[in-house]
Design an enzyme around this catalytic site. Structure first.
Site, PDB file in Angstrom:
ATOM      1  N   SER A  30       0.839  -1.210   0.000  1.00 16.88           N
ATOM      2  CA  SER A  30       0.000   0.000   0.000  1.00 16.88           C
ATOM      3  C   SER A  30       0.868   1.252   0.000  1.00 16.88           C
ATOM      4  CB  SER A  30      -0.894   0.024   1.243  1.00 16.88           C
ATOM      5  OG  SER A  30      -1.856  -0.985   1.164  1.00 16.88           O
ATOM      6  N   GLY A  80      -6.002  -3.721  -7.893  1.00 19.45           N
ATOM      7  CA  GLY A  80      -7.156  -2.869  -7.586  1.00 19.45           C
ATOM      8  C   GLY A  80      -6.723  -1.502  -7.089  1.00 19.45           C
ATOM      9  N   GLN A  89      -9.102   2.272  -0.866  1.00 19.47           N
ATOM     10  CA  GLN A  89      -8.947   2.527  -2.305  1.00 19.47           C
ATOM     11  C   GLN A  89      -9.945   3.578  -2.756  1.00 19.47           C
ATOM     12  OE1 GLN A  89      -9.170  -1.332  -4.187  1.00 19.47           O
ATOM     13  NE2 GLN A  89      -7.176  -1.963  -3.394  1.00 19.47           N
ATOM     14  N   ASP A 144      -7.174  -7.853   4.600  1.00 21.53           N
ATOM     15  CA  ASP A 144      -6.330  -8.721   3.764  1.00 21.53           C
ATOM     16  C   ASP A 144      -5.814  -9.942   4.525  1.00 21.53           C
ATOM     17  OD1 ASP A 144      -6.672  -7.059   1.601  1.00 21.53           O
ATOM     18  OD2 ASP A 144      -4.836  -5.930   1.948  1.00 21.53           O
ATOM     19  N   LYS A 169     -12.592  -9.308  -3.553  1.00 22.98           N
ATOM     20  CA  LYS A 169     -11.140  -9.121  -3.673  1.00 22.98           C
ATOM     21  C   LYS A 169     -10.642  -9.860  -4.921  1.00 22.98           C
ATOM     22  CE  LYS A 169     -10.642  -6.545  -0.065  1.00 22.98           C
ATOM     23  NZ  LYS A 169     -10.206  -5.152  -0.209  1.00 22.98           N
ATOM     24  N   ARG A 228     -12.835 -14.475  -1.465  1.00 23.69           N
ATOM     25  CA  ARG A 228     -11.936 -15.109  -0.490  1.00 23.69           C
ATOM     26  C   ARG A 228     -12.676 -15.913   0.579  1.00 23.69           C
ATOM     27  NH1 ARG A 228      -7.379 -10.259  -0.232  1.00 23.69           N
ATOM     28  NH2 ARG A 228      -6.212 -11.025  -2.032  1.00 23.69           N
ATOM     29  N   ARG A 274      -2.977 -14.071  -1.941  1.00 23.47           N
ATOM     30  CA  ARG A 274      -3.163 -14.306  -0.494  1.00 23.47           C
ATOM     31  C   ARG A 274      -3.760 -15.690  -0.208  1.00 23.47           C
ATOM     32  NH1 ARG A 274      -1.410  -9.414   1.286  1.00 23.47           N
ATOM     33  NH2 ARG A 274      -2.245  -7.610   0.193  1.00 23.47           N
TER      34      ARG A 274
END
Ligand code: S3P
Length: 431
Positions: A30, A100, A173, A318, A345, A349, A392
């Site tokens: 990030s 993203g 975001q 996350d 995501k 997920r 991830r």
């Protein structure tokens, strides 16, 4: 990720000896995206130290290069960025790859440029929701054509006007997209979120001299010039999370993870693991470019289940896939609620983790906005795991494999390179 890259099927064997040693965690994703974009917005020469080698952050560099920014890597992680007085109209479509953060943050910049651009990404990114940024940008006067609110986005650059936007979701975001549009717009642009999401944009824009203020869940920005300043990027707590999780559940582990970003909007994972009974210590806390950084010591711990919901969710969004793995090794129920955005995501997920953990014999209840896992459960090996092109998921299932009763195979493991190319080498060094 290119389609012609060879698929790597990875065998993960249970870790017998425990994890021991000290690692330095790679740079925060990030922060790396933001350092690149905000440095480019100074329209001058800037230095960035400890930039991520993940493919996502290199997608951001690619987009900036297409706008006329020169990037010169002095070492593999330190770079000098030279941004022209004005961005140039790109000669082709901008490619955000799998990222993203790149497409959503850059849309806030592109919407206020004096020319049109088209920005898109890989197949996964083209499926992800963009209405969340199109709606506020259109309220600011932006003109955006999309494929039913998905990429490719054709952004017809315009002079924008400020808004006071109540975001229906806590998303850094979305917040960053609006703040970047506001940075170049006369007047005060504000965003209010239901809960505070990661605030790296606010901290870094303030560090670079922007007129930006936070009041609870509301952030306001006025049109500002940014001043070039060297940016040092802390280690990524979302990458550290895999090592923290592994050390907690692999017996006889004791590790130190150095130089981890400890911004309170990102440390939900530490709070949750501590509430589960984890032996985690923070050492040598310091501040770097406005961000808190420290070292983390983690030892194997007897864990108990917990409930994770509400304001906690954006602080560890996350990390929820690897939290699911840890929950299988904790006594009692772990309940995750209010995390419906986890379905939007790089993959869904919630569904993907449930499906892959079930292959290892885990009983996991999927709910619309989270999951319930009751531990402790035995993790069966001999499973073939699919990553759904999600970095991830690949790393979370690797941790599951480390505590399985026999080896597992993870297909298309190369997707780890999206955020953490160093992952396997670092893990091997501790085992
Ligand atoms: C990010 C914000 C989060 C996170 C993503 C990175 C960022 O997404 O999941 O990996 O750098 O701003 P949302 O803002 O969509 O929740």
């Amino acid at each position: 990720m290119t389609n012609n890259q060879a698929n790597i099927n990875k065998i993960v064997t249970p870790c017998q000896k425990g994890l021991k040693g000290t690692i330095e965690i790679p740079p925060d994703k990030s922060l790396s995206h933001r350092a690149a974009v905000f440095s480019a917005l100074t329209h001058a020469k800037c230095e960035i130290f400890n930039f991520s080698s993940g493919k996502d952050c290199h997608s951001t560099l690619g987009v900036l290069k297409a706008l006329g920014v020169e990037i010169d890597f002095k070492t593999d992680k330190n770079l000098i960025l030279k941004s022209p007085k004005e961005f140039q109209k790109p000669s082709c479509m901008l490619d955000a790859g799998n990222s993203g953060t790149t497409i959503r943050m850059m849309s806030g910049v592109l919407a206020r440029l004096p020319f049109d651009t088209v920005i898109t990404g890989d197949q996964s990114l083209q499926k992800r929701p963009m209405k969340r940024i199109i709606t506020p940008l259109e309220q600011m006067g932006a003109v955006i054509e999309s494929n039913d609110f998905k990429a490719p986005l054709t952004i017809r650059g315009k002079k924008l006007h400020p808004i006071d936007y109540a975001s229906p979701i806590a998303s850094a975001q979305v917040k960053s997209c609006i703040l970047l549009a506001g940075l170049g717009t006369e007047g005060v642009t504000s965003v209010t979120e239901p809960y505070v999401s990661r605030n790296h944009t606010e901290i870094m824009l303030d560090y670079l001299g922007a007129d930006i203020n936070t009041d609870g869940t509301k952030v306001s920005i006025s049109q500002s010039e940014l001043t070039p300043c060297p940016i040092h990027i802390a280690g990524d707590i979302s990458s550290a999370a895999f090592f923290i999780a592994a050390a907690l559940i692999v017996p006889n582990s004791d590790i130190i993870i150095k130089n981890v970003g400890l911004n309170p909007t990102r440390t939900g994972i530490l709070d949750v693991f501590k509430a589960m009974g984890a032996d985690i210590q923070i050492l040598d806390e310091r501040t770097v470019c406005g961000e808190i950084v420290g070292d983390i010591r983690v030892k194997t711990s007897d864990l108990k289940g917990t409930t994770i919901e509400g304001a906690m969710i954006p602080r560890l969004i996350d990390e929820l896939p690897v939290i699911a793995v840890v929950a299988t090794q904790a006594n009692g129920k772990t309940i995750v609620k209010d995390a419906e955005d986890l379905r939007a995501k790089e993959s869904d997920r919630i569904a993907v983790m449930a499906e892959q953990l079930r292959k290892m014999g885990v009983e996991m209840e999927e709910t619309p906005d989270g999951f319930i896992i009751e531990g402790k459960q035995n993790l069966r090996g001999s499973a073939t795991i699919d990553t759904f092109h999600d970095h991830r998921i690949a790393m979370s299932m690797y941790i599951a494999g480390m505590v399985g009763d026999s080896p597992i195979e993870i297909c298309e493991f190369e997707w780890v390179d999206i955020s953490f190319p160093e992952f396997e080498g670092m893990m091997a060094g501790l085992c």
